[in-house]
Write a protein that holds these residues in place. Structure first.
Motif, PDB file in Angstrom:
ATOM      1  N   ASN A  21      13.830  47.321  50.045  1.00 41.19           N
ATOM      2  CA  ASN A  21      14.870  47.200  49.030  1.00 41.19           C
ATOM      3  C   ASN A  21      14.457  46.321  47.864  1.00 41.19           C
ATOM      4  OD1 ASN A  21      16.634  48.868  50.397  1.00 41.19           O
ATOM      5  ND2 ASN A  21      17.551  47.197  51.537  1.00 41.19           N
ATOM      6  N   CYS A  23      11.685  46.568  46.178  1.00 38.05           N
ATOM      7  CA  CYS A  23      10.954  47.361  45.178  1.00 38.05           C
ATOM      8  C   CYS A  23      11.870  47.784  44.027  1.00 38.05           C
ATOM      9  CB  CYS A  23      10.294  48.577  45.818  1.00 38.05           C
ATOM     10  SG  CYS A  23       9.074  48.178  47.094  1.00 38.05           S
ATOM     11  N   PRO A  24      13.037  48.383  44.304  1.00 36.12           N
ATOM     12  CA  PRO A  24      13.909  48.773  43.198  1.00 36.12           C
ATOM     13  C   PRO A  24      14.362  47.587  42.341  1.00 36.12           C
ATOM     14  CG  PRO A  24      14.543  49.948  45.174  1.00 36.12           C
ATOM     15  CD  PRO A  24      13.530  48.910  45.592  1.00 36.12           C
ATOM     16  N   SER A  25      14.608  46.436  42.957  1.00 34.07           N
ATOM     17  CA  SER A  25      15.023  45.286  42.155  1.00 34.07           C
ATOM     18  C   SER A  25      13.874  44.785  41.290  1.00 34.07           C
ATOM     19  CB  SER A  25      15.580  44.168  43.039  1.00 34.07           C
ATOM     20  OG  SER A  25      14.583  43.627  43.856  1.00 34.07           O
ATOM     21  N   GLU A  55       6.550  52.610  41.624  1.00 33.98           N
ATOM     22  CA  GLU A  55       7.639  53.518  42.013  1.00 33.98           C
ATOM     23  C   GLU A  55       7.112  54.665  42.876  1.00 33.98           C
ATOM     24  OE1 GLU A  55      11.493  55.812  40.148  1.00 33.98           O
ATOM     25  OE2 GLU A  55      10.003  55.002  38.767  1.00 33.98           O
ATOM     26  N   HIS A  58       6.424  53.300  46.301  1.00 33.17           N
ATOM     27  CA  HIS A  58       7.701  53.049  46.974  1.00 33.17           C
ATOM     28  C   HIS A  58       8.276  54.358  47.509  1.00 33.17           C
ATOM     29  CE1 HIS A  58      11.754  51.564  47.751  1.00 33.17           C
ATOM     30  NE2 HIS A  58      12.199  52.576  47.022  1.00 33.17           N
ATOM     31  N   ASP A  59       8.282  55.378  46.673  1.00 32.36           N
ATOM     32  CA  ASP A  59       8.827  56.682  47.078  1.00 32.36           C
ATOM     33  C   ASP A  59       8.030  57.288  48.235  1.00 32.36           C
ATOM     34  OD1 ASP A  59      10.787  56.433  45.154  1.00 32.36           O
ATOM     35  OD2 ASP A  59       9.802  57.773  43.715  1.00 32.36           O
TER      36      ASP A  59
END
Length: 79
Positions: A21, A23-25, A55, A58-59
């Motif tokens: 979580n 990574c998005p932040s 990104e 992460h994906d």
């Protein structure tokens, strides 16, 4: 004996969602900093490439790789 193992396993795996979580932040922090960053064109392109790579990693589920790429981008941005 099995209960201790189960508890240890649960505790070992508990931090994993937190890492995923973050990574998005971090991407959001980079996006915000890019709006006002005064970098050379080369550094700006490098940050954007690292952000994109972070990104993608992460994906793909490679959160350690994502964190590394995003961390490098944040370092270039000074955040």
């Amino acid at each position: 004996m099995m209960t201790r193992f189960s508890i240890a396993l649960l505790l070992a795996l508990a931090p994993m969602p937190a890492v995923a979580n973050s990574c998005p932040s971090q991407m959001a922090q980079i996006d915000a900093a890019l709006q006002t960053a005064s970098l050379s064109e080369a550094d700006m392109n490098k940050v954007k490439e690292l952000r994109k790579r972070g990104e993608e990693l992460h994906d793909a589920g490679d959160h350690a790789g994502s964190e590394a790429a995003l961390g490098e981008a944040k370092q270039l941005l000074g955040i």
